[in-house]
Write a protein that holds these residues in place. Sequence first.
Motif, PDB file in Angstrom:
ATOM      1  N   CYS A   1       0.825  -1.207   0.000  1.00  0.00           N
ATOM      2  CA  CYS A   1       0.000   0.000   0.000  1.00  0.00           C
ATOM      3  C   CYS A   1       0.863   1.262   0.000  1.00  0.00           C
ATOM      4  N   TRP A   2       0.283   2.320  -0.576  1.00  0.00           N
ATOM      5  CA  TRP A   2       0.816   3.661  -0.477  1.00  0.00           C
ATOM      6  C   TRP A   2       0.024   4.403   0.603  1.00  0.00           C
ATOM      7  N   PHE A   3       0.506   5.596   0.968  1.00  0.00           N
ATOM      8  CA  PHE A   3      -0.123   6.380   2.024  1.00  0.00           C
ATOM      9  C   PHE A   3      -0.160   7.850   1.612  1.00  0.00           C
ATOM     10  N   SER A   4      -1.337   8.478   1.777  1.00  0.00           N
ATOM     11  CA  SER A   4      -1.429   9.926   1.563  1.00  0.00           C
ATOM     12  C   SER A   4      -1.594  10.593   2.918  1.00  0.00           C
ATOM     13  N   VAL A   5      -0.743  11.565   3.177  1.00  0.00           N
ATOM     14  CA  VAL A   5      -0.714  12.239   4.471  1.00  0.00           C
ATOM     15  C   VAL A   5      -0.804  13.740   4.250  1.00  0.00           C
ATOM     16  N   GLY A   6      -1.364  14.437   5.250  1.00  0.00           N
ATOM     17  CA  GLY A   6      -1.534  15.868   5.115  1.00  0.00           C
ATOM     18  C   GLY A   6      -1.303  16.594   6.416  1.00  0.00           C
ATOM     19  N   PRO A   7      -1.439  17.919   6.390  1.00  0.00           N
ATOM     20  CA  PRO A   7      -1.178  18.726   7.582  1.00  0.00           C
ATOM     21  C   PRO A   7      -2.007  18.318   8.791  1.00  0.00           C
ATOM     22  N   ALA A   8      -3.277  17.950   8.591  1.00  0.00           N
ATOM     23  CA  ALA A   8      -4.121  17.587   9.731  1.00  0.00           C
ATOM     24  C   ALA A   8      -3.640  16.301  10.372  1.00  0.00           C
ATOM     25  N   MET A   9      -3.296  15.296   9.574  1.00  0.00           N
ATOM     26  CA  MET A   9      -2.779  14.049  10.120  1.00  0.00           C
ATOM     27  C   MET A   9      -1.466  14.287  10.858  1.00  0.00           C
ATOM     28  N   LEU A  10      -0.618  15.121  10.305  1.00  0.00           N
ATOM     29  CA  LEU A  10       0.693  15.369  10.888  1.00  0.00           C
ATOM     30  C   LEU A  10       0.641  16.263  12.117  1.00  0.00           C
TER      31      LEU A  10
ATOM     32  N   ASP B   1      -8.065  26.330  11.644  1.00  0.00           N
ATOM     33  CA  ASP B   1      -7.813  26.817  10.285  1.00  0.00           C
ATOM     34  C   ASP B   1      -8.073  25.735   9.254  1.00  0.00           C
ATOM     35  N   PRO B   2      -8.924  26.000   8.247  1.00  0.00           N
ATOM     36  CA  PRO B   2      -9.146  25.016   7.180  1.00  0.00           C
ATOM     37  C   PRO B   2      -7.891  24.866   6.329  1.00  0.00           C
ATOM     38  N   ILE B   3      -7.691  23.654   5.820  1.00  0.00           N
ATOM     39  CA  ILE B   3      -6.539  23.355   4.964  1.00  0.00           C
ATOM     40  C   ILE B   3      -6.980  23.437   3.507  1.00  0.00           C
ATOM     41  N   HIS B   4      -6.068  23.916   2.664  1.00  0.00           N
ATOM     42  CA  HIS B   4      -6.311  23.998   1.220  1.00  0.00           C
ATOM     43  C   HIS B   4      -5.185  23.268   0.482  1.00  0.00           C
ATOM     44  N   PRO B   5      -5.384  22.946  -0.779  1.00  0.00           N
ATOM     45  CA  PRO B   5      -4.313  22.271  -1.523  1.00  0.00           C
ATOM     46  C   PRO B   5      -3.000  23.037  -1.520  1.00  0.00           C
ATOM     47  N   TRP B   6      -3.065  24.356  -1.498  1.00  0.00           N
ATOM     48  CA  TRP B   6      -1.840  25.152  -1.525  1.00  0.00           C
ATOM     49  C   TRP B   6      -1.135  25.208  -0.162  1.00  0.00           C
TER      50      TRP B   6
ATOM     51  N   LEU C   1       1.200  13.373  -0.710  1.00  0.00           N
ATOM     52  CA  LEU C   1       0.508  14.361   0.103  1.00  0.00           C
ATOM     53  C   LEU C   1      -0.981  14.431  -0.228  1.00  0.00           C
ATOM     54  N   GLU C   2      -1.751  14.899   0.745  1.00  0.00           N
ATOM     55  CA  GLU C   2      -3.182  15.124   0.560  1.00  0.00           C
ATOM     56  C   GLU C   2      -3.596  16.310   1.426  1.00  0.00           C
ATOM     57  N   SER C   3      -4.706  16.923   1.061  1.00  0.00           N
ATOM     58  CA  SER C   3      -5.264  17.992   1.907  1.00  0.00           C
ATOM     59  C   SER C   3      -6.518  17.521   2.641  1.00  0.00           C
ATOM     60  N   ASP C   4      -7.296  16.631   2.019  1.00  0.00           N
ATOM     61  CA  ASP C   4      -8.645  16.280   2.476  1.00  0.00           C
ATOM     62  C   ASP C   4      -9.495  17.530   2.632  1.00  0.00           C
ATOM     63  N   ALA C   5      -9.199  18.526   1.834  1.00  0.00           N
ATOM     64  CA  ALA C   5      -9.976  19.765   1.830  1.00  0.00           C
ATOM     65  C   ALA C   5     -11.324  19.512   1.160  1.00  0.00           C
ATOM     66  N   PRO C   6     -12.354  20.281   1.535  1.00  0.00           N
ATOM     67  CA  PRO C   6     -12.348  21.428   2.443  1.00  0.00           C
ATOM     68  C   PRO C   6     -12.666  21.073   3.893  1.00  0.00           C
ATOM     69  N   PHE C   7     -12.545  19.809   4.277  1.00  0.00           N
ATOM     70  CA  PHE C   7     -12.967  19.395   5.621  1.00  0.00           C
ATOM     71  C   PHE C   7     -11.849  19.433   6.651  1.00  0.00           C
ATOM     72  N   ALA C   8     -10.638  19.048   6.265  1.00  0.00           N
ATOM     73  CA  ALA C   8      -9.545  18.946   7.224  1.00  0.00           C
ATOM     74  C   ALA C   8      -9.138  20.316   7.745  1.00  0.00           C
ATOM     75  N   ARG C   9      -8.789  20.330   9.032  1.00  0.00           N
ATOM     76  CA  ARG C   9      -8.357  21.572   9.674  1.00  0.00           C
ATOM     77  C   ARG C   9      -7.156  21.289  10.562  1.00  0.00           C
ATOM     78  N   VAL C  10      -6.355  22.311  10.772  1.00  0.00           N
ATOM     79  CA  VAL C  10      -5.326  22.303  11.805  1.00  0.00           C
ATOM     80  C   VAL C  10      -5.729  23.380  12.800  1.00  0.00           C
ATOM     81  N   LYS C  11      -6.044  22.932  14.028  1.00  0.00           N
ATOM     82  CA  LYS C  11      -6.670  23.799  15.031  1.00  0.00           C
ATOM     83  C   LYS C  11      -7.987  24.293  14.446  1.00  0.00           C
TER      84      LYS C  11
END
Length: 264
Positions: free
Chosen positions: A162-171, A202-207, A190-200
Amino acid sequence: MIDFHCHLDLYPDPHKVADRVQHEGIGIVSVTTTPSAWPGTKALENGRPCVRTALGLHPELATARRAELDLFETYLADTAFVGEVGLDGAAAQSTRHDQLDVLEHVLTTCSQAGGKILSIHSRRAASPVLEALQRHPDSGVPILHWFSGSMSDLDQAIDLGCWFSVGPAMLAGAKGRALVSKMPRARMVLESDAPFARVKTDPIHPWDLESAAVTLAGIWDIPAQAARTQLEQNERELSSSVADVGSTDRRDLGAHPPSCTDSS
């Protein structure tokens, strides 16, 4: 840079987001949650070679939308990407049978189509997801999206290729970083899982994926540029597998990673 798991169609203004990622040269695998969403979401690709659409049926919608499996079969030949699909152990117990039936159907159909690149949901269901992938080794290249299983589940996933996609929220969480530290560097994107994922708050975006690359550099104890180089190499390798899976669309991300400059 490529965002391998983004719900582009679920932004309030998806065209605005799609225009920005195209302008900035960010690749996106735009996952869908239902087959009926495919035509409208697929249209977001028009004039935007950075965007590719994945055909999905989210496990939380398995009971409500399992009748759309015929649509899934209809649209499958039009893409090399499938997602979001999988199992969700946090969903109501009454949906578990439908979830598994839908996933089995999806994996069987992907195998019959020659294999796809699959973005797979496995929240609180890593073990049965991995068992399903074992039953369908020809279904394609599995990418476990925001993987949160146990360390033994992770070992099994690695053994399965398997491969794994990880993003700011997971990290942002200790468990996520611990899992990532054990994942093969050469099978991570990498992944964003936008527009749902957040850090604290703040919503995460692809950029925002650059922040994930910097965090990975810290986990790997290498310079940030070396982490970016590793991720870009992974993107090229994974995207190149598009040529080996069943799809009538040969403009997928594998053709031009990661600059997304071709408008054909």
